[in-house]
Enzyme design. Structure first.
Site: not given
Length: 157
Positions: A36-37, A40, A129
């Site tokens: 997930h990170e 980003h 988010d």
């Protein structure tokens, strides 16, 4: 200043979970959070932002960039990247179950972790988010400080 940091409570939390027999859950959830990170981070890097610090916390990972100002829709794109990675991983895992049903018992925790991350991160609460997306959208019409105040209102509802 260290660029990468592990919060001491994270180590204690993982140790506790391993002691009570949840090591597989920790592994799958940690993998989902890292991917997930990375979503980003990948989009931010493509847009020209430089990662300042990465901190692994008990509740997830915190990425800090050396800027507090985003241009145009950049904040929205960066905020969307993480949950979209989770959505992709959910679809990929379910498709994998369809092709190889025997893998369900080994990967359902990974799918569950991605569903939770996807759902939780889309809450319109800043700095999640969803809150960052809301701030990015409202910032098009109002100043950023007012957009953050509007997002904080969602935190208290």
């Amino acid at each position: 200043m260290k660029k990468y940091r592990i919060h001491p409570l994270f180590i204690a939390y993982v140790f506790l979970l391993v002691l009570i027999g949840q090591s597989l859950s920790v592994l799958w959830f940690f993998l989902a959070v890292i991917l997930h990170e990375l979503g980003h981070s990948f989009v931010a890097k493509k847009l020209g932002y430089k990662l300042d610090k990465l901190t692994i916390m008990p509740y997830g990972v915190c990425l800090n960039y050396n800027t507090k100002c985003f241009y145009g829709n950049d904040e929205i794109y960066i905020a969307l990247a993480g949950p979209l990675v989770n959505l992709f991983l959910i679809i990929l895992t379910v498709a994998f179950w369809w092709i190889f049903p025997i893998t369900y018992n080994y990967t359902y925790l990974f799918c569950y972790a991605n569903i939770m991350l996807f759902s939780f991160n889309f809450l319109p609460c800043y700095p999640l988010d969803g809150g960052r997306i809301l701030v990015g959208l409202v910032s098009k019409k109002l100043q950023r400080k007012y957009a953050i105040k509007i997002s904080i209102i969602f935190n208290t509802l």
